[in-house]
Write an enzyme that holds these catalytic residues in place. Structure first.
Site, PDB file in Angstrom:
ATOM      1  N   CYS A  87       0.818  -1.194  -0.013  1.00 50.45           N
ATOM      2  CA  CYS A  87      -0.070  -0.025  -0.175  1.00 50.45           C
ATOM      3  C   CYS A  87       0.888   1.258  -0.007  1.00 50.45           C
ATOM      4  O   CYS A  87       1.839   1.442   0.716  1.00 50.45           O
ATOM      5  CB  CYS A  87      -0.968   0.100   1.497  1.00 50.45           C
ATOM      6  N   TYR A 112      -5.388   6.514  -8.902  1.00 46.22           N
ATOM      7  CA  TYR A 112      -6.570   5.880  -8.697  1.00 46.22           C
ATOM      8  C   TYR A 112      -7.843   6.486  -9.258  1.00 46.22           C
ATOM      9  O   TYR A 112      -8.705   5.617  -9.656  1.00 46.22           O
ATOM     10  CB  TYR A 112      -6.949   6.043  -7.164  1.00 46.22           C
TER      11      TYR A 112
END
Length: 340
Positions: free
Chosen positions: A44, A175
């Site tokens: 992440c 994203y």
């Protein structure tokens, strides 16, 4: 797992648990070495910020770390890397258990990084932008000798301004492109991303680091996106105008940081690729994980030292990684990053 809403743009859920751990304990959680556990995943980018900052500042003993596996389901991150599938300190199989200990019925994102209060087993905070700032400021008495100033007072307005646009257009921009639910929202995110990368290239053509002449919080936040760019975002998220390796200034800047102790030695390319390509099943329904790109080019000379600057200012680099925190062999090209 489903991340794309057809016909819609992507909106990140930012409803974080914003309780802070402070030197004076004014929110009920005082800084105490060994009391808390930082839960991360090396896959992440948001959690990787905390991993880098913790290492640069030398907080390994004061703030122990738990590493979740790279692949989670709709329910939670899991501790499948640990013997028996349980974190050895918290005794839990899923990070969700620590969130429910804080808020029964918790219905928001089970995110990393998260800091857990070990005595109660409850999450204190998952407010990832504030976590790293507080590592620099509130945990200062526990920094290693020679720790750099990552958020110096005189540069904070500039750091904050850079962080704001980098978050909007780059960190979250990839994203917004990857999870776009329409051609229009994808192209808008794509254009903003590459316009900002061009802006960053112009800025970094004149300066070794983003703000001032040393590494700061701003460099950490940009690095964790750039190091994933060619391995994930270029193909998986369709951010494909250029590869990072085709943007000379940013590629040199990213290699410079990667080769700086505290940055590249925390990167796990295997976890990164497995997370994105296995978890985002609506984008990659076959579950095929790409074999490339090869990581060795990250060790090529970067020729950035000629721009001046001192990575750690008046401080020093962190020492070797503790053996228990080394990236598995074969997941990182740096000598000494993995177990011998």
């Amino acid at each position: 797992m489903t991340y794309v809403s057809p016909g819609k743009g992507y909106e990140r859920d930012s409803r974080y648990i914003a309780t802070r751990i402070t030197a004076d304990g004014r929110e009920g959680f005082p800084v105490r070495p060994g009391r808390y556990r930082l839960v991360v995943s090396r896959a992440c980018p948001w959690a990787s910020r905390a991993v880098v900052v913790r290492r640069l500042l030398g907080l390994e003993q004061a703030l122990p770390m738990a590493v979740a596996g790279p692949v989670h389901d709709e329910d939670s991150w899991t501790f499948d890397l640990d013997p028996g599938g349980r974190d050895p300190v918290l005794g839990i199989e899923r990070l969700k258990e620590a969130y429910l200990a804080r808020e029964p019925g918790y219905d928001r994102g089970i995110t990393v990084s998260a800091i857990v209060d070990v005595p109660t087993g409850a999450v204190v905070t998952n407010d990832f932008p504030q976590i790293t700032i507080d590592m620099s400021l509130e945990w200062a008495p526990h920094h290693r000798p020679g720790a750099p100033e990552l958020y110096p007072a005189e540069l904070r307005p500039d750091i904050d301004a850079v962080n704001e646009v980098v978050y909007r257009d780059v960190n979250n921009g990839v994203y917004r492109a990857g999870f776009a639910g329409s051609q229009e929202t994808y192209e808008e995110a794509y254009e903003r991303l590459f316009a900002r990368l061009d802006w960053l290239s112009d800025r970094l053509a004149r300066s070794r680091y983003l703000v001032g002449d040393t590494i700061t919080e701003a460099d950490v936040r940009l690095f964790t996106t750039l190091v994933r760019f060619d391995a994930v975002y270029h193909g998986h998220f369709k951010c494909n105008r250029n590869k990072l390796a085709e943007m000379p200034v940013l590629w040199g800047y990213a290699r410079d940081l990667f080769q700086t102790p505290g940055f590249g030695d925390t990167v796990d390319f295997d976890h990164i690729k497995r997370h994105y390509h296995l978890v985002h099943s609506d984008i990659n329904p076959t579950g095929i994980v790409p074999a490339g790109p090869e990581p060795e080019p990250w060790l090529a000379p970067h020729d950035r030292a000629g721009l001046g600057g001192r990575p750690f200012g008046d401080g020093t680099p962190p020492g070797p990684l503790p053996r228990a925190e080394r990236v598995p062999a074969g997941h990182n090209p740096l000598p000494g990053a993995g177990p011998p």
